[in-house]
Design an enzyme around this catalytic site. Sequence first.
Site, mmCIF file in Angstrom:
data_model
loop_
_atom_site.group_PDB
_atom_site.id
_atom_site.type_symbol
_atom_site.label_atom_id
_atom_site.label_comp_id
_atom_site.label_asym_id
_atom_site.label_seq_id
_atom_site.Cartn_x
_atom_site.Cartn_y
_atom_site.Cartn_z
ATOM 1 N N CYS A 196 0.834 -1.292 0.049
ATOM 2 C CA CYS A 196 0.145 0.221 0.011
ATOM 3 C C CYS A 196 0.745 0.924 -0.283
ATOM 4 O O CYS A 196 1.781 1.397 0.681
ATOM 5 C CB CYS A 196 -0.608 -0.012 0.935
ATOM 6 S SG CYS A 196 -1.610 1.424 0.921
ATOM 7 N N ASN A 238 0.757 -4.715 -6.294
ATOM 8 C CA ASN A 238 -0.193 -3.977 -5.419
ATOM 9 C C ASN A 238 -0.460 -2.327 -6.077
ATOM 10 O O ASN A 238 0.187 -2.365 -7.723
ATOM 11 C CB ASN A 238 0.559 -2.564 -3.842
ATOM 12 C CG ASN A 238 -0.718 -2.528 -3.124
ATOM 13 O OD1 ASN A 238 -1.270 -1.986 -3.078
ATOM 14 N ND2 ASN A 238 -0.815 -3.245 -1.637
ATOM 15 N N THR A 239 -0.870 -1.134 -5.701
ATOM 16 C CA THR A 239 -1.814 -0.070 -6.643
ATOM 17 C C THR A 239 0.023 1.070 -6.884
ATOM 18 O O THR A 239 1.000 0.887 -5.964
ATOM 19 C CB THR A 239 -2.289 0.850 -6.271
ATOM 20 O OG1 THR A 239 -1.466 1.397 -4.229
ATOM 21 C CG2 THR A 239 -3.519 0.046 -5.750
ATOM 22 N N CYS A 275 -8.104 6.476 -43.689
ATOM 23 C CA CYS A 275 -8.700 7.733 -42.569
ATOM 24 C C CYS A 275 -7.124 8.297 -42.552
ATOM 25 O O CYS A 275 -7.384 9.379 -42.740
ATOM 26 C CB CYS A 275 -8.836 7.259 -41.527
ATOM 27 S SG CYS A 275 -7.609 6.091 -40.715
ATOM 28 N N CYS A 288 3.318 7.876 -39.898
ATOM 29 C CA CYS A 288 4.341 7.325 -40.597
ATOM 30 C C CYS A 288 5.238 8.627 -40.864
ATOM 31 O O CYS A 288 6.402 9.088 -40.694
ATOM 32 C CB CYS A 288 4.066 6.276 -41.353
ATOM 33 S SG CYS A 288 6.055 6.021 -41.428
ATOM 34 N N CYS A 293 8.319 -1.272 -37.599
ATOM 35 C CA CYS A 293 8.037 -0.102 -36.435
ATOM 36 C C CYS A 293 6.922 -0.961 -36.031
ATOM 37 O O CYS A 293 6.892 -0.548 -34.711
ATOM 38 C CB CYS A 293 8.222 1.064 -36.087
ATOM 39 S SG CYS A 293 6.586 2.652 -37.042
ATOM 40 N N CYS A 322 -4.074 1.906 -36.954
ATOM 41 C CA CYS A 322 -5.305 1.980 -37.759
ATOM 42 C C CYS A 322 -6.376 1.606 -36.984
ATOM 43 O O CYS A 322 -6.253 0.142 -35.926
ATOM 44 C CB CYS A 322 -4.588 0.696 -38.720
ATOM 45 S SG CYS A 322 -5.996 0.669 -39.878
#
Lengths: 445, 434
Positions: free
Chosen positions: B139, B204-205, B350, B357, B383, B390
Amino acid sequence: MANTERTPGVVAGRLAAEALAENFGDLNTPFDGHEALVAADRCYFCYDAPCITACPTSIDIPLFIRQIQAGQPESAAKTIFDQNILGGMCARVCPTETLCEEACVREAAEGKPVEIGRLQRFATDAVMAAGVHPYDRAPETGKKVAIVGAGPAGLSCAHRLAMNGHKVVMFEARSKPGGLNEYGIATYKTVDDFAQAEVDWLLQIGGIEMVYDHKLGAGDLTLDALTEKYDAVFLAVGLSGVNALRAEGEDHAHVRDAVDFISELRQAANKSTVPVGRDVVVIGGGMTAVDAAVQSKLLGAEHVTMVYRRPWDRMSASEHELHLATSKGVRIITGAAPTRLTGGEVVTGIEFAYTEDGPNGLAQTGETFTLKADQVLKAIGQHLDGAPGVLDLDGGKIAVTGPGRTSQTGIWAGGDCATGGDDLTVTAVAEGRDAADDIHATLMG
Amino acid sequence: MADLTSDFIGIKSPNPFWLASAPPTDKEYNVRRAFEAGWGGVVWKTLGEAGPPIVNVNGPRYGVVYGADRRVLGINNIELITDRPLEVNLEEITRVKKDFPDRAMIVSIMVPCEEQAWKDILPRVEDTGCDGIELNFGCPHGMSERGMGSAVGQVPEYIQMVAEWCKTHTSLPVIVKLTPNITDIRYPARAAKVGGADAVSLINTVSSITSVNLDTMSPEPSIDGKGSHGGFCGPAVKPIALNMVAEIARDPETAGLPISGIGGVTTWRDAAEFLALGASNVQVCTAAMVYGFGIIKELTAGLSAWMDEKGYASVAEVSGRAVPNVTDWQYLNLNYVTKARIDQDACIKCGRCYAACEDTSHQAISMSPERVFEVIDAECVACNLCVDVCPVEGCITMEELAPGAVNERTGQPVSSDYGNWTTHPNNPATRAAE
């Protein structure tokens, strides 16, 4: 005894007030904040985005959507207004399904584009609601420009010129500004007097003087007088002439132009005062025909039929609009041309001939049918009326080159009255804006 | 049907999904609901020593990081260990374990770093009939400032020492829960093993500030205008957790040390990944806190269906399957050459691959006026960024060049031999050895 949908003749008050209020309420529910974020998150922020290319005003759509995502709808609105000062109205009336949303890559990917129109409304409404006008006027240039016609093209041109410091005087034939935004668009697309609110907001830029009830060619408002008194003139007078049916019996009562019907309806504070027939026939296949047909149905007409002389796919109304019409109960007949209106003092029916495409264009087959009609609305197009003789015309419109330059130096034109464009609000805005930039460049040498 | 029963260091549970020590396991009421929903086990929220109960803040305890549509990607918390009296917790643990004998009941403990403190509490915990204990050395907030929690977990010697005390003073299996707020997770894991711990659980966190309120300039969650770092958990921390689990699983010094995997397990797939990287079971918290205990049905059904599909008969068969494939960078095969391939039929144009790139990588994608995007093999270093950005799954893939094919970027034919950095001519160490 109140009127109903089945009351014969052309009468007002067919529906109860509540039904009319519902029918003429906002067609598209605005996004709330969370819905807008979810919708905005669907944007891929495409490189050199196809939606921008598809927008006649080239709004940087991915940028404004990203600004909504980032929690700043006001910044998003500024991105929109930079390109399209009437972005609020365009968000309501643009046929987005054939422009930006058709080009959206998600339309290609999944048949469900990013809801650009509704997002644009979310952003612009945020600014309009705040009453903020995000532009400052440049120092006075001492130049004066006359604009004839306070529709989308004229308003767009006026704002850009005023912003650049020019003094603008707008002459409008009607008693209110807005042009087709105010008089020619279905009520449910622009509720709460949005067109006037938008003009009021636009005029906050300052430097624009409005002169109403002045029509070009009437009284002392002539093109000569304007060119003499002003450094530049922009003509955006629209198309005030309505095409005739060229069918026998057009002079029966209750045969009227759809644009007048739409205008009367828009201006009526109380829709229950607007008379409509029980059996309405709308002639035409464009947005005006759809607006007239749908609103006839919404007023309580029992039967509304839209008839277009060419095949379905030739109608200029978008699929989206046609779907709206059929969903409201409008029957659509294509491939039939009106030949004869029947009746006595008032129209009682209209006869159509089926058509087919032949070697010499559209031809009637000889086969006919008749529709019962106690009201006929004509929506077969408008034309330019009273163009100043000194200007070259092309196809009945004022011939322009580049950013709205007419054949006369010092006179520009844009909107529906000029060549080019698709007679859409958004193209008119683009033409007014581009003409303003050209006028500015010309005046400032 | 795959057998989901789990045997973790001798602790049996009907499935490998335990609820981690956290708010969902703080009370009898919650734990009963969890067991009724089908959870295999719980790690009861951390108990402290007897005496005045812990005090929590009375303002918000959680901050959040959202993805699209307010999907919770991560939560941080500033809640402390249980703030209910030790006696009450012990009574409840006893009752629940009695009513659910087939479920795993682990008790998380955090007491001061003194042997007596552990000596006092361990017999009382053992009396509950629980199956094991988990030492909360993880913790990162509140307790660590008092010399407990991650203050212990960050010092391997302390871990070893406390683990030894526990092994001395109880016969229960001991799990050491590790903090990720450390440079190299292998050191605390090794210390736990040396101290005799039966297993480790992690992570843990992660110490975090989730956001800042830009009006008040207070970190969130804000307590009267101030904020404190909290512990971050949920899907966002899973990659960190997976790496740490794998590091311990493949460390020769801790090889074979059982691991309970924790950190962002949200679906069966996450669980399968933790198992593959060496965990023997998993613990879940954030997903349950966001969606409720009902997700256990998806977790168990999903894991079972996947195991059936792959022909794994038991959870143990899955555990560690991917560990041999986790290696150090210098052993990766540099003669493995791939190139991006764009499926033009799937492409929605798109242009995200192009922007990524062209702007940020290797200028290895061309764009035509018709928005056709194509890979330039002579520039592509493979890469994978185009694949990652995409939006269409499967549209861009990495295709392996067959041995003998010419890599257009280097002009050299692809070698069929395995060759890594340790033998690469550019490696100074290689040259020095010559």
